[in-house]
Scaffold this motif. Structure first.
Motif, PDB file in Angstrom:
ATOM      1  N   UNK A 176      44.573  44.389  40.169  1.00  0.00           N
ATOM      2  CA  UNK A 176      44.340  43.769  41.460  1.00  0.00           C
ATOM      3  C   UNK A 176      45.280  42.593  41.668  1.00  0.00           C
ATOM      4  N   UNK A 177      45.570  42.300  42.926  1.00  0.00           N
ATOM      5  CA  UNK A 177      46.290  41.098  43.306  1.00  0.00           C
ATOM      6  C   UNK A 177      45.345  40.276  44.168  1.00  0.00           C
ATOM      7  N   UNK A 178      45.103  39.025  43.776  1.00  0.00           N
ATOM      8  CA  UNK A 178      44.221  38.135  44.511  1.00  0.00           C
ATOM      9  C   UNK A 178      44.942  36.829  44.829  1.00  0.00           C
ATOM     10  N   UNK A 179      44.417  36.100  45.794  1.00  0.00           N
ATOM     11  CA  UNK A 179      45.010  34.821  46.177  1.00  0.00           C
ATOM     12  C   UNK A 179      44.659  33.715  45.199  1.00  0.00           C
ATOM     13  N   UNK A 180      43.573  33.889  44.450  1.00  0.00           N
ATOM     14  CA  UNK A 180      43.187  32.880  43.471  1.00  0.00           C
ATOM     15  C   UNK A 180      42.781  33.567  42.171  1.00  0.00           C
ATOM     16  N   UNK A 181      42.750  32.848  41.071  1.00  0.00           N
ATOM     17  CA  UNK A 181      42.448  33.488  39.781  1.00  0.00           C
ATOM     18  C   UNK A 181      41.010  33.961  39.684  1.00  0.00           C
ATOM     19  N   UNK A 182      40.822  35.048  38.933  1.00  0.00           N
ATOM     20  CA  UNK A 182      39.489  35.554  38.612  1.00  0.00           C
ATOM     21  C   UNK A 182      39.141  35.113  37.197  1.00  0.00           C
ATOM     22  N   UNK A 183      37.865  34.851  36.922  1.00  0.00           N
ATOM     23  CA  UNK A 183      37.491  34.386  35.582  1.00  0.00           C
ATOM     24  C   UNK A 183      37.572  35.504  34.541  1.00  0.00           C
ATOM     25  N   UNK A 184      38.405  35.324  33.525  1.00  0.00           N
ATOM     26  CA  UNK A 184      38.559  36.318  32.463  1.00  0.00           C
ATOM     27  C   UNK A 184      37.222  36.484  31.748  1.00  0.00           C
ATOM     28  N   UNK A 185      36.808  37.737  31.562  1.00  0.00           N
ATOM     29  CA  UNK A 185      35.531  38.051  30.944  1.00  0.00           C
ATOM     30  C   UNK A 185      34.400  38.172  31.941  1.00  0.00           C
ATOM     31  N   UNK A 186      34.658  37.785  33.184  1.00  0.00           N
ATOM     32  CA  UNK A 186      33.609  37.817  34.200  1.00  0.00           C
ATOM     33  C   UNK A 186      33.376  39.222  34.750  1.00  0.00           C
ATOM     34  N   UNK A 187      32.108  39.563  35.026  1.00  0.00           N
ATOM     35  CA  UNK A 187      31.810  40.865  35.618  1.00  0.00           C
ATOM     36  C   UNK A 187      32.128  40.854  37.114  1.00  0.00           C
ATOM     37  N   UNK A 188      32.666  41.974  37.609  1.00  0.00           N
ATOM     38  CA  UNK A 188      33.031  42.090  39.021  1.00  0.00           C
ATOM     39  C   UNK A 188      32.601  43.449  39.575  1.00  0.00           C
ATOM     40  N   UNK A 189      32.446  43.472  40.882  1.00  0.00           N
ATOM     41  CA  UNK A 189      32.232  44.714  41.624  1.00  0.00           C
ATOM     42  C   UNK A 189      33.363  44.797  42.638  1.00  0.00           C
ATOM     43  N   UNK A 190      34.038  45.938  42.698  1.00  0.00           N
ATOM     44  CA  UNK A 190      35.182  46.127  43.584  1.00  0.00           C
ATOM     45  C   UNK A 190      34.826  47.242  44.554  1.00  0.00           C
ATOM     46  N   UNK A 191      34.934  46.951  45.866  1.00  0.00           N
ATOM     47  CA  UNK A 191      34.590  47.936  46.895  1.00  0.00           C
ATOM     48  C   UNK A 191      35.769  48.137  47.824  1.00  0.00           C
ATOM     49  N   UNK A 192      36.003  49.392  48.186  1.00  0.00           N
ATOM     50  CA  UNK A 192      37.066  49.683  49.151  1.00  0.00           C
ATOM     51  C   UNK A 192      36.557  50.438  50.373  1.00  0.00           C
TER      52      UNK A 192
END
Length: 78
Positions: A41-57
């Motif tokens: 993914x490319x984001x405008x700000x950093x994501x927390x390493x090790x953090x759980x995420x949900x990605x929806x398109x």
């Protein structure tokens, strides 16, 4: 030498990333690559390493964990 076990496929589409820690914040991202075991993914700000995420398109939803986050000239890749 490429040590990847699975091929990666390019993808350029907008997605929403929801951080599943704390306030469950959501932010826009660009899905850049897809493989059998992960996404880039490319984001405008950093994501927390090790953090759980949900990605929806809009069509699909992925659940995962942020494995890395690297600064790039146009944002952050995870």
């Amino acid at each position: 030498m490429d040590r990847r076990h699975e091929p990666r496929y390019p993808a350029k589409r907008g997605v929403q990333v929801r951080l599943l820690t704390g306030g469950e914040e959501s932010l826009p991202a660009t899905l850049c690559e897809v493989s059998g075991s992960g996404l880039r993914l490319l984001t405008a700000r950093p994501l927390p390493v090790g953090g759980p995420v949900e990605i929806e398109d809009g069509e699909l939803t992925w659940l995962g964990e942020v494995c890395y986050c690297n600064a790039q000239p146009d944002g952050f890749t995870s």
